[in-house]
Design an enzyme around this catalytic site. Structure first.
Site, short mmCIF file in Angstrom:
data_model
loop_
_atom_site.label_atom_id
_atom_site.label_comp_id
_atom_site.label_asym_id
_atom_site.label_seq_id
_atom_site.Cartn_x
_atom_site.Cartn_y
_atom_site.Cartn_z
CG ASP A 191 -2.20 -1.34 1.23
OD1 ASP A 191 -2.08 -1.82 0.14
OD2 ASP A 191 -2.53 -1.00 2.14
CG ASP A 246 -7.42 -7.65 7.24
OD1 ASP A 246 -6.80 -8.41 6.70
OD2 ASP A 246 -9.48 -7.65 6.40
#
Ligand code: BGC
Length: 590
Positions: free
Chosen positions: A306, A529
């Site tokens: 990311d 997550d």
């Protein structure tokens, strides 16, 4: 196997600074030397209208202790847009680079190195001279100033910083085209044990999953306090040898200011910790991975999830942008960190770097697609050689469906394109496979090697179970059609945390489609997550409300519910209820 064979990348020698190759980058080294007190080595790596500059100044005079500045004047229309390891300001054509606060002194014969990105048009000629604290740099301690050398020696790479030393290991060109082809993957015994602790887990526990090196302590291994494992990098490599594995997968994930657009995976390093990232994190990993003991293992590194895409879409001024992403863009920590990792790890003959390239629901729009490819190239160039990148990975730890058979960008419903639906929202892509293949083509077109291959993380994008559509909707209303037909059952494609309804996707497979090196399980299924409520921890992990099922969202998910499962532990920690759900909704079914 990828359809396009790896070939050596050849650059036509450019005759002078400012010659631009039609595609790819031209690196040009110029040394400008002049009078008493200092020498400057200036080189650029340029493409189309952008360039990365690398400057090393050597103090040949008396020691400097109270700070330094290096000044020059651009001969053309160059503009510095971003710099690292120095503060660089520009007024008209005049540029001043000032020392970073942590490196104010410059002893006799000491060097300072910094870099910057810039734009140019017309020609990109090197500055005629430089001054260090007002003294013209002539390249020697005495004698009259000579006119700075303008000789150019084109090369295919530049050294990105003084601390990156060329490796003596096997040349990257000896690497195989697809490291997954014909090779058995390493099964992480720590993940396997967790998977088998859940009923039915042994059906999938022999699949290879990646080992996340998510903090410095994870290199040596921990006392068990880590949320996701205690074996160190060497332990895993030794276990891979013992298993007779052909490849092992690591995730390199510890950039300064990590996860700048969210909170759930913030890390241990602050925004200005690039020096620590290099010395305490990448260097030790490279030292272990280059041990000759492991030379017959294909070591695959997934680089920094990311990070680079966040600099394209999540800086302030953009919907949901953050100040931390602004900081990481301005200080170059991500680009230089990734560049450093690529350089060090790519130099090892049996190591394969795959850079994270987000997913279609993030960079599938034209406005994000090209700029993301460009920043990937910047980071690769900062590594000194684009061939340090073996490929890219998409969908890491995300939930985008691999294929959307009923919702293709060309599908029309009642005279309207599905691209007009709320779900697709004008995205150019609707599924991950099409996106990954197209992004590969784009990356090659901006200058990456034509032999690069893509990986797709299919660990949690299965979307099977009873909610999976088996046929296209018959509705003629575009939103209804899309919502009833899509495989991806999320509330919104911007949702990313512990998604309710998700299932295991394609099992890890080598060379499954054109341009794709493998479907992989990089996010180990069953690892959270992010926590659904605030949980104190010593890993730097924050509480991101996108992991809270009661959260009604923000600009990045169209102000929808988060779709997250309740009762989740912090990111990386084992979440058995999620693992059960992933098995129940696996597609292909277990
Ligand atoms: C976490 C890491 C973890 C990884 C794999 C990330 O979201 O931040 O700590 O290792 O997931 O589960």
């Amino acid at each position: 196997m990828r359809p396009i064979p790896t070939r050596a990348r050849a650059f036509t020698a450019a005759a002078a600074v400012g010659v631009v190759a039609a595609s790819g980058a031209v690196a040009v080294a110029t040394s400008a030397s002049a009078a008493a007190g200092c020498r400057v080595d200036y080189s650029v790596n340029q493409w189309n209208t952008g360039f990365t500059g690398n400057v090393t100044v050597t103090n040949l005079g008396d020691p400097i202790s109270g700070g330094w500045n290096l000044k020059w004047t651009w001969p053309g229309s160059q503009t510095v847009t971003q710099a690292w390891s120095a503060t660089v300001t520009q007024s008209g054509q005049n540029v001043t680079a000032t020392n970073p606060s942590w490196a104010a002194s410059l002893p006799t014969n000491g060097t300072a190195n910094f870099g910057f990105n810039g734009s140019w048009s017309g020609s990109n000629t090197a500055p005629a001279s430089f001054t260090l604290n007002g003294t013209v740099c002539t390249g020697s301690t005495g004698g009259p100033s000579t006119s700075p050398s303008t000789s150019t020696s084109p090369s295919t790479s530049t050294s990105p910083s003084t601390s990156v030393s060329p490796s003596t290991s096997t040349s990257p060109t000896t690497k195989v085209d697809n490291p997954y082809a014909g090779a058995k993957g390493y099964v992480n015994p720590e993940w396997k044990a967790k998977a088998e602790s859940v009923s039915g887990g042994s059906r999938v526990s022999n699949n290879p999953t990646a080992v996340w090196i998510d903090r410095i302590a994870a290199i040596e291994g921990t006392d068990g306090s880590s949320s996701n494992g205690s074996m160190g990098v060497r332990d895993h490599l030794d276990a891979a040898l013992a298993q007779g594995a052909g490849y092992i997968q690591f995730v390199v994930y510890n950039l300064p200011g990590r996860d700048c657009a969210a909170l759930a995976s913030n890390g241990e390093l602050g925004p200005n910790d690039l020096p620590r990232y290099k010395a305490e994190y990448i260097d030790p990993i490279a030292a272990i991975q280059s041990d000759a003991k492991y030379k017959n293992l294909r070591i695959i590194n997934v680089i920094e999830i990311d990070s680079l895409p966040n600099l394209i879409t999540n800086t302030s001024g953009q919907a949901g942008g953050t100040a931390m992403c602004d900081t990481m863009k301005a200080n170059g920590g991500y680009v230089q960190g990734v560049g450093y990792a690529l350089n060090k790890l790519g130099a090892i003959g049996n190591v394969y770097n795959y850079v994270d390239a987000a997913h279609h629901g993030w960079i599938g729009w034209d406005s994000n697609f090209g700029p993301t490819a460009d920043i990937m190239l910047q980071a690769a160039q900062a590594s000194g050689n684009v061939k340090n990148v073996h490929g890219f990975i998409t969908n890491t730890a995300n939930y985008s469906a691999l294929r959307e058979p009923f919702v293709q960008p060309t599908t029309t419903v009642g005279g309207q394109s599905v691209r007009q639906s709320k779900w697709v929202d004008w995205n150019q892509y609707t599924d991950e496979l099409t996106f990954a293949q197209a992004f590969r083509t784009k990356l090659v077109s901006v200058g990456f090697d034509s032999g690069i291959g893509m990986l797709i993380d299919t660990s949690r994008n299965g979307w099977g179970g009873s909610a999976r559509p088996t046929a296209a909707s018959t509705s003629t209303v575009v939103d209804t059609y899309v919502n009833e037909s899509r495989i991806d059952r999320r509330i919104h494609a911007g949702n990313w945390c512990n998604q309710s309804g998700a299932g295991l996707g394609e099992r890890p497979t080598a060379a499954p489609a054109t341009g794709i090196d493998a479907y992989v399980w990089v996010k180990p299924p069953g690892e959270s997550d992010g926590s659904s409520t605030l949980i104190e921890n010593d890993e730097g992990k924050g509480f991101d409300r996108m992991c809270d099922p009661t959260y009604t969202g923000n600009a990045r998910n169209g102000n929808n519910l988060s779709g997250a499962l309740a009762n989740a532990p912090i990111s990386g920690a084992w979440f058995p209820a999620q693992f059960s759900q992933l098995m129940a909704n696996a597609y292909p079914a277990l």
